[in-house]
Design an enzyme around this catalytic site. Structure first.
Site, PDB file in Angstrom:
ATOM      1  CB  SER A 284      54.470   2.567  53.625  1.00  0.00           C
ATOM      2  OG  SER A 284      53.211   3.206  53.458  1.00  0.00           O
TER       3      SER A 284
ATOM      4  CG  ASP B  57      48.112   6.211  41.922  1.00  0.00           C
ATOM      5  OD1 ASP B  57      47.374   5.279  42.290  1.00  0.00           O
ATOM      6  OD2 ASP B  57      47.687   7.354  41.660  1.00  0.00           O
TER       7      ASP B  57
ATOM      8  CG  ASN C 251      47.125  -3.778  52.656  1.00  0.00           C
ATOM      9  OD1 ASN C 251      46.292  -4.050  53.517  1.00  0.00           O
ATOM     10  ND2 ASN C 251      47.974  -2.760  52.788  1.00  0.00           N
TER      11      ASN C 251
ATOM     12  CE1 TYR D 130      37.612   1.102  53.314  1.00  0.00           C
ATOM     13  CE2 TYR D 130      35.834   0.105  54.595  1.00  0.00           C
ATOM     14  CZ  TYR D 130      37.181   0.199  54.271  1.00  0.00           C
ATOM     15  OH  TYR D 130      38.094  -0.618  54.901  1.00  0.00           O
TER      16      TYR D 130
ATOM     17  CB  ILE E 233      42.385  -3.553  62.137  1.00  0.00           C
ATOM     18  CG1 ILE E 233      41.656  -4.800  61.623  1.00  0.00           C
ATOM     19  CG2 ILE E 233      43.857  -3.848  62.397  1.00  0.00           C
ATOM     20  CD1 ILE E 233      41.652  -5.975  62.566  1.00  0.00           C
TER      21      ILE E 233
END
Length: 246
Positions: A13, A62, A89, A154, A187
């Site tokens: 999205s 989810d 992604n 992460y 990015i």
């Protein structure tokens, strides 16, 4: 357009996912836009692509939950008849001292960034394996390659995606399924929203090309890996990062 191939993009999205969905849709792919919390953005993207006569559908799931993933892939098959490309992604980020990371922080990071790829890939392979073809593209990060201070959980999750990519590429090679990984550099997406302009300037100055990347840079890389031009590429980590990591 000749709609012959289908791509499922998780977390489609916004940001990199959105740019990737647009790139594939405009090139004649069936595109399934996955979203979870960002329904407004997903609907806007869906409506925009529909207005352009693209073949798209959207599905709320989810992807850290197996049942929702299975429902999403079943929906894709019912709408488009196949799944040819899976782009894992979906992801979240968080900056925090390692000693301050909670159990919930760790679990949410691993579940969203790594476990989701496990679920989605297993679900997609139920259809890719019988047809003896398919492409899986995992979106990692430079921090999965070299580690990021104050982003240990992460970095660990993104490094896990790299390991998954390499091992699975060996396993699926005989079935003519390519598995590759994109490890983006810095990015310009919502993930940078917490950075002050001075921080962004420092990141830009530390990038040899003297600029930050755009979601389109990653989308173009994904489109190449999904094309027949990349049929002899598997198990690779491609890092569009402007020279930030060499």
């Amino acid at each position: 357009m000749d709609y012959t191939k289908t791509v499922v993009i998780t977390g489609a999205s916004k940001g990199i996912g959105k740019a990737t969905a647009i790139a594939f849709a405009q090139e004649g792919y069936h595109v399934l836009i996955n979203f979870n919390k960002s329904e407004k953005d997903a609907v806007a993207l869906y409506d925009n692509l529909k207005e352009k006569k693209c073949s798209v559908q959207r599905f709320k799931a989810d992807v850290s939950k197996r049942k929702e993933v299975d429902n999403m892939i079943s929906f894709c098959i019912s709408q488009f008849g196949s799944i040819d490309i899976l782009i894992n992604n979906a992801g979240i980020c968080q900056e925090k001292l390692f000693t301050d990371i909670t159990d919930d922080d760790w679990d949410q990071m691993i579940n969203t960034n790594l476990k989701s790829a496990f679920f989605c890939t297993q679900a997609a392979l139920k259809y890719m394996l019988p047809q003896k073809k398919g492409k899986i593209i995992n979106i990692s990060s430079i921090w999965g390659m070299v580690g990021g201070s104050c982003e240990v959980h992460y970095s660990a999750a993104k490094a896990g995606l790299i390991g998954l990519t390499k091992a699975l590429a060996k396993e699926l090679g005989p079935s003519n399924i390519q598995v590759n990984c994109i490890a983006p550099g810095i990015i310009q997406t919502d993930m940078l929203s917490s950075h002050h302009q001075e921080q962004l300037n420092i990141l830009r100055e530390n990038t040899p090309l003297m600029k930050l990347g755009s979601p389109d840079d990653i989308a173009r890389c994904a489109f190449f890996l999904a094309s027949h031009h990349a049929d002899f590429i598997t198990g690779q980590i491609i890092s569009p990062n402007g020279g930030f990591v060499i």
